[in-house]
Design a protein around this motif. Sequence first.
Motif, PDB file in Angstrom:
ATOM      1  N   SER A 245       0.814  -1.213   0.000  1.00  0.00           N
ATOM      2  CA  SER A 245       0.000   0.000   0.000  1.00  0.00           C
ATOM      3  C   SER A 245       0.848   1.263   0.000  1.00  0.00           C
ATOM      4  O   SER A 245       1.537   1.560   0.976  1.00  0.00           O
ATOM      5  N   ALA A 246       0.767   2.004  -1.095  1.00  0.00           N
ATOM      6  CA  ALA A 246       1.385   3.333  -1.122  1.00  0.00           C
ATOM      7  C   ALA A 246       0.635   4.276  -0.198  1.00  0.00           C
ATOM      8  O   ALA A 246       1.223   5.164   0.414  1.00  0.00           O
ATOM      9  N   LEU A 247      -0.676   4.070  -0.077  1.00  0.00           N
ATOM     10  CA  LEU A 247      -1.502   4.937   0.764  1.00  0.00           C
ATOM     11  C   LEU A 247      -1.062   4.881   2.220  1.00  0.00           C
ATOM     12  O   LEU A 247      -0.926   5.919   2.882  1.00  0.00           O
ATOM     13  N   ASP A 248      -0.813   3.690   2.726  1.00  0.00           N
ATOM     14  CA  ASP A 248      -0.353   3.561   4.115  1.00  0.00           C
ATOM     15  C   ASP A 248       1.030   4.173   4.295  1.00  0.00           C
ATOM     16  O   ASP A 248       1.323   4.782   5.328  1.00  0.00           O
ATOM     17  N   GLN A 249       1.863   4.034   3.279  1.00  0.00           N
ATOM     18  CA  GLN A 249       3.242   4.514   3.386  1.00  0.00           C
ATOM     19  C   GLN A 249       3.332   6.041   3.372  1.00  0.00           C
ATOM     20  O   GLN A 249       4.121   6.628   4.113  1.00  0.00           O
ATOM     21  N   VAL A 250       2.532   6.710   2.522  1.00  0.00           N
ATOM     22  CA  VAL A 250       2.644   8.174   2.460  1.00  0.00           C
ATOM     23  C   VAL A 250       2.112   8.827   3.739  1.00  0.00           C
ATOM     24  O   VAL A 250       2.426   9.987   4.018  1.00  0.00           O
ATOM     25  N   LYS A 274      -5.303  11.630  -6.107  1.00  0.00           N
ATOM     26  CA  LYS A 274      -5.936  12.603  -5.220  1.00  0.00           C
ATOM     27  C   LYS A 274      -6.042  12.058  -3.806  1.00  0.00           C
ATOM     28  O   LYS A 274      -5.797  12.783  -2.825  1.00  0.00           O
ATOM     29  N   GLN A 275      -6.390  10.784  -3.682  1.00  0.00           N
ATOM     30  CA  GLN A 275      -6.474  10.168  -2.359  1.00  0.00           C
ATOM     31  C   GLN A 275      -5.095  10.109  -1.698  1.00  0.00           C
ATOM     32  O   GLN A 275      -4.954  10.372  -0.493  1.00  0.00           O
ATOM     33  N   LEU A 276      -4.083   9.786  -2.468  1.00  0.00           N
ATOM     34  CA  LEU A 276      -2.721   9.761  -1.944  1.00  0.00           C
ATOM     35  C   LEU A 276      -2.300  11.150  -1.477  1.00  0.00           C
ATOM     36  O   LEU A 276      -1.754  11.324  -0.372  1.00  0.00           O
ATOM     37  N   TYR A 277      -2.547  12.138  -2.310  1.00  0.00           N
ATOM     38  CA  TYR A 277      -2.194  13.526  -1.991  1.00  0.00           C
ATOM     39  C   TYR A 277      -2.860  13.985  -0.696  1.00  0.00           C
ATOM     40  O   TYR A 277      -2.226  14.593   0.176  1.00  0.00           O
ATOM     41  N   GLU A 278      -4.128  13.677  -0.557  1.00  0.00           N
ATOM     42  CA  GLU A 278      -4.884  14.116   0.619  1.00  0.00           C
ATOM     43  C   GLU A 278      -4.448  13.421   1.898  1.00  0.00           C
ATOM     44  O   GLU A 278      -4.719  13.909   2.997  1.00  0.00           O
ATOM     45  N   ASN A 279      -3.754  12.296   1.768  1.00  0.00           N
ATOM     46  CA  ASN A 279      -3.332  11.534   2.953  1.00  0.00           C
ATOM     47  C   ASN A 279      -1.827  11.577   3.200  1.00  0.00           C
ATOM     48  O   ASN A 279      -1.333  10.863   4.064  1.00  0.00           O
ATOM     49  N   THR A 280      -1.120  12.425   2.469  1.00  0.00           N
ATOM     50  CA  THR A 280       0.334  12.494   2.618  1.00  0.00           C
ATOM     51  C   THR A 280       0.724  13.312   3.844  1.00  0.00           C
ATOM     52  O   THR A 280       0.260  14.433   4.018  1.00  0.00           O
ATOM     53  N   LYS A 281       1.575  12.728   4.654  1.00  0.00           N
ATOM     54  CA  LYS A 281       2.012  13.398   5.884  1.00  0.00           C
ATOM     55  C   LYS A 281       2.976  14.546   5.590  1.00  0.00           C
ATOM     56  O   LYS A 281       2.927  15.601   6.238  1.00  0.00           O
ATOM     57  N   SER A 282       3.852  14.357   4.629  1.00  0.00           N
ATOM     58  CA  SER A 282       4.875  15.361   4.313  1.00  0.00           C
ATOM     59  C   SER A 282       4.285  16.458   3.435  1.00  0.00           C
ATOM     60  O   SER A 282       3.111  16.408   3.047  1.00  0.00           O
ATOM     61  N   LYS A 283       5.101  17.447   3.108  1.00  0.00           N
ATOM     62  CA  LYS A 283       4.667  18.481   2.177  1.00  0.00           C
ATOM     63  C   LYS A 283       4.380  17.835   0.820  1.00  0.00           C
ATOM     64  O   LYS A 283       5.130  16.984   0.372  1.00  0.00           O
ATOM     65  N   ALA A 284       3.288  18.252   0.196  1.00  0.00           N
ATOM     66  CA  ALA A 284       2.899  17.610  -1.057  1.00  0.00           C
ATOM     67  C   ALA A 284       2.260  18.617  -1.999  1.00  0.00           C
ATOM     68  O   ALA A 284       1.624  19.583  -1.568  1.00  0.00           O
ATOM     69  N   GLU A 285       2.449  18.365  -3.283  1.00  0.00           N
ATOM     70  CA  GLU A 285       1.815  19.150  -4.336  1.00  0.00           C
ATOM     71  C   GLU A 285       1.222  18.172  -5.350  1.00  0.00           C
ATOM     72  O   GLU A 285       1.660  17.028  -5.455  1.00  0.00           O
ATOM     73  N   MET A 286       0.222  18.648  -6.082  1.00  0.00           N
ATOM     74  CA  MET A 286      -0.390  17.797  -7.094  1.00  0.00           C
ATOM     75  C   MET A 286      -0.750  18.614  -8.320  1.00  0.00           C
ATOM     76  O   MET A 286      -1.204  19.755  -8.201  1.00  0.00           O
TER      77      MET A 286
END
Length: 318
Positions: A245-250, A274-286
């Motif tokens: 899971s990339a989702l759990d990792q981000v 979009k789901q990954l972006y919204e759940n990323t702990k670090s700074k993120a852009e999309m």
Amino acid sequence: MLKKKWGTISLGLLSVFLIIDILASFYFYDLAIKRNVKDFLTGNEDLEVSAKAIDVFLDGDWRSWYSNQDFKNWEMESFDGLTLQGYFLEAKEPTNKTVVFAHGYLGDAQDMGLYGQYYYEQLGYNIFTVDLRGHGTSEGDYIGFGWHDRLDIADWVDKVIEKQGPASEIVLHGVSMGAASVLMASGEDLPDNVKAIVADSPYTNVYDLFEYQLDRMYQLPAFPVLPSTSLITEIQAGYSLTEASALDQVKKADVPILYIHGNDDTFVPTAMSKQLYENTKSKAEMITFDEANHGEAFVIHKQKYVAKLKGFLETYLE
């Protein structure tokens, strides 16, 4: 007597369904995960390349550029004893910046020459591109879909630092399965040298991707085939479809991440990025791109793509 008869019939039907499910699970494991010739994607409408992109993908000058470069072969033993291959190209001018590329499903290291040419010619980076396990000249009898690859990428990062020095600044850039791989690596304890991650057309996790494709390609529900396929995958390849899971990792990531996706992607839905972006702990852009199918954005909207990429990298690398 009648009740006993119906019980016997029910048990027989259940046994038949169980056998069918087990056979289907082995079939889908062999189809998608076992290393072999993959014909099932041939003719898949979701992977049809647009007229705008086909010439660049097949005959773009990046192919001759890649073949004319003096890449050095690096070899590494993985945590589970596989011999993996990577290819390093030193920048024209000395630099501490290196991009580590991860290719997509059924691809290999040279596929990332499409992006490598830009990093090398325009940004002046060292280039390091790998054959993921089960691909190219790397060993492996299964495809990791990013999960075991995340540990391989972390080890490759260590090798880059070992060879290029402790001042190395590293970018991880992946496309499709490679994007999921670098995102899965983001949740590991990466060294501070990893300054940024670029994920182009990633999926949330392998189970979600397979569920989507099972419905789209075969009009089948996820249950009971995917849970049992996941069990077969865990036995045969050492990971389950849900844990990959990339989702759990981000959700654990510390490295800044840039998400890129085509709005017309029917192979990996844009909603996954979009789901990954919204759940990323670090700074993120999309950033998303209209009229771009799976992995096409760099070709169809190159100017906009590289402008966003360059700005993102300049923010997080010295």
